[in-house]
Design a protein around this motif. Structure first.
Motif, PDB file in Angstrom:
ATOM      1  N   GLU A  84     -85.175 -16.922 -20.342  1.00 61.89           N
ATOM      2  CA  GLU A  84     -84.081 -16.505 -19.469  1.00 61.89           C
ATOM      3  C   GLU A  84     -83.817 -17.505 -18.349  1.00 61.89           C
ATOM      4  O   GLU A  84     -82.697 -17.572 -17.826  1.00 61.89           O
ATOM      5  N   ASN A  85     -84.814 -18.261 -17.967  1.00 60.76           N
ATOM      6  CA  ASN A  85     -84.682 -19.198 -16.848  1.00 60.76           C
ATOM      7  C   ASN A  85     -84.310 -20.617 -17.266  1.00 60.76           C
ATOM      8  O   ASN A  85     -83.989 -21.437 -16.408  1.00 60.76           O
ATOM      9  N   VAL A  86     -84.371 -20.922 -18.549  1.00 64.03           N
ATOM     10  CA  VAL A  86     -84.191 -22.308 -18.994  1.00 64.03           C
ATOM     11  C   VAL A  86     -82.876 -22.902 -18.501  1.00 64.03           C
ATOM     12  O   VAL A  86     -82.851 -23.990 -17.918  1.00 64.03           O
ATOM     13  N   ASP A  87     -81.760 -22.242 -18.730  1.00 60.04           N
ATOM     14  CA  ASP A  87     -80.461 -22.805 -18.334  1.00 60.04           C
ATOM     15  C   ASP A  87     -80.386 -23.034 -16.827  1.00 60.04           C
ATOM     16  O   ASP A  87     -79.887 -24.063 -16.369  1.00 60.04           O
ATOM     17  N   GLY A  88     -80.907 -22.094 -16.042  1.00 61.96           N
ATOM     18  CA  GLY A  88     -80.910 -22.249 -14.594  1.00 61.96           C
ATOM     19  C   GLY A  88     -81.798 -23.389 -14.129  1.00 61.96           C
ATOM     20  O   GLY A  88     -81.462 -24.102 -13.181  1.00 61.96           O
ATOM     21  N   VAL A  89     -82.938 -23.580 -14.789  1.00 59.47           N
ATOM     22  CA  VAL A  89     -83.834 -24.685 -14.439  1.00 59.47           C
ATOM     23  C   VAL A  89     -83.157 -26.016 -14.736  1.00 59.47           C
ATOM     24  O   VAL A  89     -83.154 -26.925 -13.901  1.00 59.47           O
ATOM     25  N   VAL A  90     -82.563 -26.138 -15.918  1.00 61.41           N
ATOM     26  CA  VAL A  90     -81.885 -27.393 -16.278  1.00 61.41           C
ATOM     27  C   VAL A  90     -80.779 -27.692 -15.271  1.00 61.41           C
ATOM     28  O   VAL A  90     -80.668 -28.815 -14.764  1.00 61.41           O
ATOM     29  N   LYS A  91     -79.982 -26.687 -14.940  1.00 64.40           N
ATOM     30  CA  LYS A  91     -78.891 -26.868 -13.976  1.00 64.40           C
ATOM     31  C   LYS A  91     -79.434 -27.298 -12.610  1.00 64.40           C
ATOM     32  O   LYS A  91     -78.912 -28.220 -11.981  1.00 64.40           O
ATOM     33  N   ARG A  92     -80.497 -26.649 -12.156  1.00 60.87           N
ATOM     34  CA  ARG A  92     -81.055 -26.940 -10.828  1.00 60.87           C
ATOM     35  C   ARG A  92     -81.652 -28.352 -10.783  1.00 60.87           C
ATOM     36  O   ARG A  92     -81.454 -29.075  -9.798  1.00 60.87           O
ATOM     37  N   VAL A  93     -82.356 -28.747 -11.842  1.00 62.37           N
ATOM     38  CA  VAL A  93     -82.922 -30.101 -11.875  1.00 62.37           C
ATOM     39  C   VAL A  93     -81.798 -31.129 -11.805  1.00 62.37           C
ATOM     40  O   VAL A  93     -81.884 -32.106 -11.053  1.00 62.37           O
ATOM     41  N   LYS A  94     -80.724 -30.907 -12.550  1.00 62.63           N
ATOM     42  CA  LYS A  94     -79.596 -31.841 -12.523  1.00 62.63           C
ATOM     43  C   LYS A  94     -78.977 -31.934 -11.131  1.00 62.63           C
ATOM     44  O   LYS A  94     -78.544 -33.007 -10.714  1.00 62.63           O
ATOM     45  N   GLU A  95     -78.949 -30.823 -10.397  1.00 58.59           N
ATOM     46  CA  GLU A  95     -78.390 -30.830  -9.035  1.00 58.59           C
ATOM     47  C   GLU A  95     -79.225 -31.680  -8.079  1.00 58.59           C
ATOM     48  O   GLU A  95     -78.682 -32.328  -7.187  1.00 58.59           O
ATOM     49  N   ILE A  96     -80.530 -31.670  -8.246  1.00 60.82           N
ATOM     50  CA  ILE A  96     -81.448 -32.334  -7.324  1.00 60.82           C
ATOM     51  C   ILE A  96     -81.728 -33.776  -7.733  1.00 60.82           C
ATOM     52  O   ILE A  96     -81.990 -34.630  -6.885  1.00 60.82           O
ATOM     53  N   HIS A  97     -81.691 -34.057  -9.010  1.00 65.23           N
ATOM     54  CA  HIS A  97     -82.164 -35.322  -9.584  1.00 65.23           C
ATOM     55  C   HIS A  97     -81.309 -36.512  -9.144  1.00 65.23           C
ATOM     56  O   HIS A  97     -80.110 -36.407  -8.957  1.00 65.23           O
ATOM     57  N   SER A  98     -81.951 -37.669  -9.040  1.00 65.01           N
ATOM     58  CA  SER A  98     -81.245 -38.888  -8.627  1.00 65.01           C
ATOM     59  C   SER A  98     -80.554 -39.595  -9.801  1.00 65.01           C
ATOM     60  O   SER A  98     -79.659 -40.409  -9.571  1.00 65.01           O
TER      61      SER A  98
END
Length: 107
Positions: A63-77
């Motif tokens: 259930e969290n996979v899509d949110g984790v991927v989205k959040r990492v992309k927001e923070i990542h350089s």
């Protein structure tokens, strides 16, 4: 409850720790393991690139996979960060249950 393992690479240890801390504090993942320096060779901008990077493994629920991927992309350089997920098929059932109990943010 289905659990997943997320693999990602980062530019350096500082970035990996920053992303890991956000994911754990926001309860998107139960745990992040930051791996020591790795050497990456890849095709980018019409040439072979070679860099030192840091990788991490995060444990979460389906259930969290899509949110984790989205959040990492927001923070990542990186413009196009490597973020790969795979289901955990088997393992210590107590540990897999703990992952589900600790992950509370599917957003």
């Amino acid at each position: 409850m289905q659990t997943h393992l997320i693999y990602a690479t980062c530019a350096n240890l500082e970035e990996a720790r920053k992303i890991a801390k956000v994911l754990v504090e926001e309860r998107r993942v139960a745990c992040v393991n930051i791996l020591p320096q790795i050497q990456s060779l890849y095709w980018w901008n019409d040439a072979v690139q070679e860099d030192s990077e840091i990788a991490f493994l995060a444990k979460t629920t389906r259930e969290n996979v899509d949110g984790v991927v989205k959040r990492v992309k927001e923070i990542h350089s990186y413009d196009c960060p490597a973020i790969i997920t795979t289901p955990i098929e088997n393992g210590n059932s107590d540990f897999l249950k703990w992952i589900g109990e600790e992950c509370q943010n599917p957003g």
